[in-house]
Design an enzyme around this catalytic site. Structure first.
Site, PDB file in Angstrom:
ATOM      1  N   SER A 220      -6.075   1.275   5.523  1.00 49.56           N
ATOM      2  CA  SER A 220      -4.801   0.690   5.930  1.00 49.56           C
ATOM      3  C   SER A 220      -4.464  -0.480   5.002  1.00 49.56           C
ATOM      4  CB  SER A 220      -4.873   0.261   7.402  1.00 49.56           C
ATOM      5  OG  SER A 220      -3.597  -0.079   7.888  1.00 49.56           O
TER       6      SER A 220
ATOM      7  N   ASP B 282      -2.130   6.352   8.749  1.00 51.05           N
ATOM      8  CA  ASP B 282      -3.122   5.284   8.675  1.00 51.05           C
ATOM      9  C   ASP B 282      -4.543   5.818   8.802  1.00 51.05           C
ATOM     10  OD1 ASP B 282      -4.768   2.902   9.484  1.00 51.05           O
ATOM     11  OD2 ASP B 282      -2.809   1.945   9.307  1.00 51.05           O
TER      12      ASP B 282
END
Length: 380
Positions: free
Chosen positions: A45, A206
């Site tokens: 991320s 993500d």
């Protein structure tokens, strides 16, 4: 065998500014002109952005940390997502019409428009530096993880030496590739908040989603000990009070409060569980009889050092909530993100200089508070 140190940078949106402060503290501990202390760098991320930035400047570690610090200290929401009134209203309308009512074309839609992030990364990153660091042996490998929506797998894309073999485990695989801006955008696409990104034939989001073993990629890339920089509360915090001793508001949770717990579950819980599991395996390896080979059994001890915030990040975010642009503040007020109870969501989305700078300073202080442990870990 010579120990290979791996660096784990977890996800967490704006919370990743804390990691930069920890790296700044480590740079202060290193002697002038010291080489990159982390041959293996793994990020997920927003941590993936920090990881690739650090890897691309691995031949000049201190300078790379300084650039990364300046990058986060000058942050503003409009550099990451559309925070103006036309942009916020347009994206909200598209989300309602497309995702809730079923109108519109087949395009990925999210609550927030993160298109400015692409231009920011293109201007900031110099990915050719990764190849230079690998060639000079200042870096063994760098990796980022993204989640495939079709396959349901956590895919770790890594760039490293040819001797590193791909891996295939249950719902997690390693794929060698030349890292690009698209990989970073995919890894940092928080579900529902940012739109997924297409890599090849599959859309990715993500990497923290369903990443059951966040430390595993570093071990596959050759790390024999790992420094984990988390973005949760202090792991050494005291035990929570008993149910009979807690105070409850008696109110229904807001959407932001629910969302905050979901984000914490995605970004924090799996990492902390993986650290606990690794520590138990280390303990088990020390209990094995002398005639058994721990390495052959897959139980070779892995030294782990964790640096995590000593203060609750949602409380820090609550103090800076008025720095959020007016359009975003209005958009997030309804779900309750601008209230204290919903500050968990805000702590992931508050890409503002004042908040990020406070997290950087907190990370630096926490790293220097562990001066002795970090010095021993890095062999200083």
């Amino acid at each position: 065998m010579t120990a290979t140190t791996g660096l784990i940078l977890s996800g967490g949106g704006a919370r990743a500014a804390y990691q930069v402060g920890v790296l700044a503290g480590i740079a202060e501990l290193l002697p002038p002109g010291a080489a990159n202390p982390f041959p293996v760098i793994v990020g997920t991320s927003a941590g993936a952005i920090n990881a690739v930035t650090l890897a691309s400047g691995a031949t000049r570690f201190a300078e790379s940390v300084q650039r990364l610090t300046a990058f986060w200290q000058n942050f503003s929401s409009h550099l990451v997502l559309r925070s103006d009134w036309p942009g916020v209203i347009r994206q909200a309308s598209r989300f309602v019409s497309h995702s809730l009512l079923g109108f519109g074309g087949d395009v990925p839609v999210a609550l927030l428009d993160s298109s400015p992030l692409r231009g920011l990364l293109q201007a900031h990153l110099h990915l050719d530096g990764i190849g230079e660091a690998l060639a000079s042996e200042q870096l063994r490998a760098v990796a980022i993880t993204a989640f495939g929506y079709d396959s349901g797998q956590a895919v770790t894309f890594y760039q490293g030496g040819e001797t590193i073999q791909p891996w295939l485990r249950h719902r997690r695989i390693g794929v060698p590739t030349a890292l690009s801006i698209e990989h970073l955008l995919a890894s940092s696409a928080i579900p529902l908040l940012f739109a997924p990104v297409k890599l090849g034939d599959e859309y990715f989001g993500d990497g923290a989603v369903r990443q059951s073993a966040p430390i595993s990629p570093a071990l596959h890339l050759g790390a024999s000990r790992v420094l984990v920089v988390g973005v949760s509360g202090n792991p050494q915090r005291p035990a929570p009070p008993l149910p009979s001793q807690r105070l409850f508001s008696g109110r229904q949770p807001s959407l932001a409060q629910i969302g905050g717990h979901m984000l914490n579950s995605t970004f924090i819980d799996s990492l902390e569980d993986d650290i606990e599991l690794l520590q138990r395996l280390n303990h088990l390896s020390h209990l094995l009889p002398a005639h058994l080979n721990a390495r052959a059994l897959g139980l070779a001890p892995i030294e782990v050092l964790v640096v995590a915030p000593s203060q609750p990040l949602d409380e820090i975010a609550a103090r800076h909530r008025r720095q959020l642009p007016a359009a975003l503040r209005m958009f997030l007020r309804g779900p309750g993100a601008t209230r204290t109870s919903g500050a968990g969501v805000l702590s992931y989305l508050l890409f503002e200089a004042s908040y990020c700078s406070e997290l950087i300073e907190l990370g630096r202080r926490d790293a220097l508070a562990k001066r002795g442990a970090l010095s021993r870990f890095l062999g200083l």
